[in-house]
Enzyme design. Structure first.
Site, PDB file in Angstrom:
ATOM      1  N   THR A  18       6.163  -2.825   3.545  1.00  0.00           N
ATOM      2  CA  THR A  18       6.178  -4.098   2.805  1.00  0.00           C
ATOM      3  C   THR A  18       7.430  -4.065   1.953  1.00  0.00           C
ATOM      4  O   THR A  18       7.848  -2.983   1.543  1.00  0.00           O
ATOM      5  CB  THR A  18       4.935  -4.178   1.888  1.00  0.00           C
ATOM      6  OG1 THR A  18       3.770  -4.219   2.702  1.00  0.00           O
ATOM      7  CG2 THR A  18       4.956  -5.391   0.989  1.00  0.00           C
TER       8      THR A  18
ATOM      9  N   GLY B 192       1.542  -0.172   1.468  1.00  0.00           N
ATOM     10  CA  GLY B 192       0.572   0.770   2.021  1.00  0.00           C
ATOM     11  C   GLY B 192      -0.677   0.080   2.519  1.00  0.00           C
ATOM     12  O   GLY B 192      -0.658  -1.123   2.793  1.00  0.00           O
TER      13      GLY B 192
ATOM     14  N   GLY C  35      -3.794  -8.726   3.851  1.00  0.00           N
ATOM     15  CA  GLY C  35      -3.687  -7.472   3.096  1.00  0.00           C
ATOM     16  C   GLY C  35      -3.620  -7.739   1.605  1.00  0.00           C
ATOM     17  O   GLY C  35      -4.039  -8.795   1.114  1.00  0.00           O
ATOM     18  N   ASP C  36      -3.078  -6.763   0.894  1.00  0.00           N
ATOM     19  CA  ASP C  36      -2.960  -6.888  -0.562  1.00  0.00           C
ATOM     20  C   ASP C  36      -1.785  -7.770  -0.987  1.00  0.00           C
ATOM     21  O   ASP C  36      -1.796  -8.340  -2.083  1.00  0.00           O
ATOM     22  CB  ASP C  36      -2.778  -5.503  -1.193  1.00  0.00           C
ATOM     23  CG  ASP C  36      -1.546  -4.776  -0.626  1.00  0.00           C
ATOM     24  OD1 ASP C  36      -1.291  -4.889   0.591  1.00  0.00           O
ATOM     25  OD2 ASP C  36      -0.846  -4.107  -1.397  1.00  0.00           O
TER      26      ASP C  36
HETATM   27  N1  ASP Z   1       0.334  -3.490   2.223  1.00  0.00           N
HETATM   28  C1  ASP Z   1       0.559  -4.183   3.471  1.00  0.00           C
HETATM   29  C2  ASP Z   1      -0.745  -4.650   4.018  1.00  0.00           C
HETATM   30  O1  ASP Z   1      -1.737  -4.000   3.848  1.00  0.00           O
HETATM   31  C3  ASP Z   1       1.227  -3.437   4.534  1.00  0.00           C
HETATM   32  C4  ASP Z   1       1.963  -2.235   4.200  1.00  0.00           C
HETATM   33  O2  ASP Z   1       2.538  -2.075   3.152  1.00  0.00           O
HETATM   34  O3  ASP Z   1       1.995  -1.377   5.032  1.00  0.00           O
HETATM   35  O4  ASP Z   1      -0.736  -5.638   4.723  1.00  0.00           O
END
Ligand code: ASP
Length: 327
Positions: A185, A237, A215-216
């Site tokens: 991200t 993440g 996601g977040d």
């Molecule tokens: N945080 C993001 C999500 O969960 C993706 C990532 O950072 O890997 O969609």
């Protein structure tokens, strides 16, 4: 000279200079954040942000983004949006033009179209090449994880398989493992010379997510939070974990108690050890004076910073936190 600062995740890299230049010339934090993130969204080499990011289980790219302003705590976000190259700009318009904070899927697309963003299904030639390379890398990884053949064949397109798949193999375990290795991200936080703070986040989300999974990143309080009085935080993440922890908000709450950015992020991330699950998270944070830190339970990350005192964009190591009860 008035003080400014900007920091961004690894993938913001050299693009942070664009935000730095805006701030140096007295431009706004929100302009700096949007400009940097747009570049990352356009970068064909970035496989986890923007239109050539990881696809979902149906092979379709669905993007999430959010932006928040510290003085007013105004925020805008989009989730699961398809066919648009700059979700961060659409998120900004949600914040500026609507009474809402979060628009999802078709509604977000409809809004984007109505206010003049052009939909595209067109990747540039170079992007197509890189996209296919990424899919091949992803496929290799899937082979390594022994994914049931049905998934590779995208049997998830058919409802009757979805139920069978959920019952017949450890979808949750597989997905968590996948998300630890296959994620990304962009986070950018900026403080401008007027003292305004802004944080922005954009992602294609975790690879092979279930269609419609948000996601977040578009969830204010989870993947993004900004309060001019104390600071801002944003996450990378396994988004489900940041949502469950309310992580960005939590870190800003720790800043409000007078903790340094490093201590606030460390204490926030430590909560992960209580969830009895594995997963990787990074928190990037900046306090109201422009001091930055990044903390992660993965050891291989770094981030970038520039300030009015040290305007060259410099690479910094992310502080690795060893979780008590690490799984
Ligand atoms: N945080 C993001 C999500 O969960 C993706 C990532 O950072 O890997 O969609």
């Amino acid at each position: 000279m008035k003080h400014w600062a900007i920091c961004g995740t690894r993938n913001a890299g050299k693009y942070l200079e664009i935000g730095r230049n805006i701030l140096e010339e007295g431009g706004s934090a929100v302009d700096a954040v949007e400009a940097v993130i747009k570049e990352v969204e356009d970068n064909p080499l970035d496989w986890s942000v923007g239109y050539n990011g990881f696809p979902n289980l149906l092979g379709e790219v669905e993007l999430d983004a959010s932006i928040m302003i510290g003085s007013t705590r105004a925020a805008g976000a989009v989730a699961g949006i398809k066919h648009y190259r700059h979700p961060i700009s659409i998120a900004r318009k949600v914040m500026e033009l609507t009474p809402h904070v979060l628009l999802v899927g078709e509604g977000a697309e409809r809004f984007a179209q109505a206010i003049g963003f052009s939909p595209t299904d067109q990747l540039y030639d170079e992007e197509v090449k890189i996209y296919h390379q990424n899919i091949m890398k992803g496929k290799k990884m899937l082979d390594g994880l022994k994914v049931p053949q049905e998934i590779e064949q995208l049997a998830w397109r058919y409802d009757k398989y979805i139920k069978e798949q959920l019952a017949s193999f450890d979808y949750r375990g597989w997905y968590l493992k996948l998300s630890e290795e296959y994620h990304g991200t962009v986070n950018v936080i900026a403080l401008d010379t007027s003292g305004e703070l802004c944080s922005g986040v954009s992602t294609s989300g975790l690879a092979l997510k279930f269609p419609g999974r948000a996601g977040d990143s578009p969830v204010i309080g989870a993947g993004n939070y900004c309060d001019r009085r104390y600071g801002a935080a944003a996450c990378v993440g396994t988004g489900e974990l940041a949502i469950r922890l309310g992580l960005a908000r939590l870190v800003v709450a720790y800043l409000s108690m007078g903790m340094s950015p490093l201590d606030a992020a460390r204490k926030g991330l430590q909560e992960l050890s209580l969830l009895e699950t594995s997963g990787v998270l990074q928190v990037l944070t900046m306090d109201a004076r422009g001091q930055c830190a990044a903390v992660s339970n993965s050891s291989t990350l770094h981030y970038y910073v520039a300030t009015s005192e040290e305007p060259m964009v410099v690479k910094k190591e992310t502080y690795h936190v060893k979780l008590i009860n690490d799984h």
